[in-house]
Design an enzyme around this catalytic site. Sequence first.
Site, PDB file in Angstrom:
ATOM      1  N   ASP A   1       0.881  -1.278  -0.307  1.00 32.78           N
ATOM      2  CA  ASP A   1      -0.105  -0.597   0.017  1.00 32.78           C
ATOM      3  C   ASP A   1       1.016   1.177  -0.369  1.00 32.78           C
ATOM      4  O   ASP A   1       0.328   2.434  -0.356  1.00 32.78           O
ATOM      5  CB  ASP A   1      -0.766   0.185   1.301  1.00 32.78           C
ATOM      6  CG  ASP A   1      -1.508  -1.095   0.911  1.00 32.78           C
ATOM      7  OD1 ASP A   1      -2.254  -1.183   0.128  1.00 32.78           O
ATOM      8  OD2 ASP A   1      -1.738  -1.902   2.471  1.00 32.78           O
TER       9      ASP A   1
ATOM     10  N   GLU B   1       0.976 -12.922   4.762  1.00 34.48           N
ATOM     11  CA  GLU B   1       1.501 -12.418   4.105  1.00 34.48           C
ATOM     12  C   GLU B   1       3.046 -11.656   4.358  1.00 34.48           C
ATOM     13  O   GLU B   1       3.752 -12.951   4.186  1.00 34.48           O
ATOM     14  CB  GLU B   1       1.261 -10.710   3.216  1.00 34.48           C
ATOM     15  CG  GLU B   1      -0.207 -10.923   2.361  1.00 34.48           C
ATOM     16  CD  GLU B   1      -0.759  -9.541   2.258  1.00 34.48           C
ATOM     17  OE1 GLU B   1      -0.869  -9.546   1.074  1.00 34.48           O
ATOM     18  OE2 GLU B   1      -0.538  -8.517   3.220  1.00 34.48           O
TER      19      GLU B   1
HETATM   20  C1  5RP Z   1      -3.324  -7.310   0.854  1.00 28.71           C
HETATM   21  C2  5RP Z   1      -2.087  -6.259   0.878  1.00 28.71           C
HETATM   22  C3  5RP Z   1      -2.075  -6.264  -0.926  1.00 28.71           C
HETATM   23  O1  5RP Z   1      -0.910  -6.117  -1.270  1.00 28.71           O
HETATM   24  C4  5RP Z   1      -2.070  -4.083  -0.400  1.00 28.71           C
HETATM   25  O2  5RP Z   1      -3.180  -4.196   0.193  1.00 28.71           O
HETATM   26  C5  5RP Z   1      -1.213  -3.791  -2.466  1.00 28.71           C
HETATM   27  O3  5RP Z   1      -2.779  -4.157  -2.862  1.00 28.71           O
HETATM   28  P1  5RP Z   1      -3.801  -3.908  -4.061  1.00 28.71           P
HETATM   29  O4  5RP Z   1      -1.960  -4.595  -5.177  1.00 28.71           O
HETATM   30  O5  5RP Z   1      -4.950  -4.223  -4.622  1.00 28.71           O
HETATM   31  O6  5RP Z   1      -2.711  -2.486  -4.282  1.00 28.71           O
HETATM   32  O7  5RP Z   1      -1.838  -5.799   1.678  1.00 28.71           O
HETATM   33  O8  5RP Z   1      -3.331  -6.928   2.345  1.00 28.71           O
END
Ligand code: 5RP
Length: 233
Positions: free
Chosen positions: A92, A111
């Site tokens: 993010d 993760e």
């Molecule tokens: C999920 C995460 C994602 O990797 C993060 O939110 C990025 O998501 P996106 O690629 O859809 O922007 O940490 O828990």
Amino acid sequence: MTQHDPQQDIWKQQVGEAAAHLVEDNMLVGLGTGSTANQFIRALGRRVQQGLHIAGAVASSQASYDLATSVGIAVADLDTYPELDIYVDGADEIDPQLHLIKGAGGALLREKIVATAARRFVVVADASKLVQRLGLLCPVPVEVVPFAVTPVRKHLEALGAVLTIRQRAGQTFMTENHNLILDCSFPDGIADPVALDARLHAIVGVVETGLFLHMAKQAVVGGADGVHSIQPE
Ligand code: 5RP
């Protein structure tokens, strides 16, 4: 609500494709979660269909497991493959040290577990995720045991966090580990992510945080000027 930018989807596809080419024959691969990680999983699936042989894969969420399986990637668990060669996931926010905020999708604990099992963690993102200081755009998700939510909340507020308990579709969001997420905003951003993460982890009832520090070895970032590989400063 932020507007959907179709250009970002193209950059996500490009970085997913680039990261899939970092996977070599017989590697054990960790699969991240989210829209950018999904592009990696789809691109890896295409490479597998074209003859790449991966030794195995582990997914960080049910959604990634389902997608990977649907594109022909055989997914097992960390009991089968406790050590992985590479983990690819989105973020993010990404700062110049490649410290990350993750967990907008709610999969942060798994993760981080899968990322930690891998020798190499590559973060994939479009350029909108690059920041100079963490925490100015996104809250830090903190996964909390439900029994402890009220005392944990008080501790987090004492650290200066402005909190919301994550909701989804009008319901309190539960992680795949049956915990809650407290989204913690820090109005001035996070001056010292390492110190903050240590303080968060010291609160009993906190299971994990969305601060991924000193973990990513490389970022593959897509933007108007193409796809670039970034190392930590
Ligand atoms: C999920 C995460 C994602 O990797 C993060 O939110 C990025 O998501 P996106 O690629 O859809 O922007 O940490 O828990």
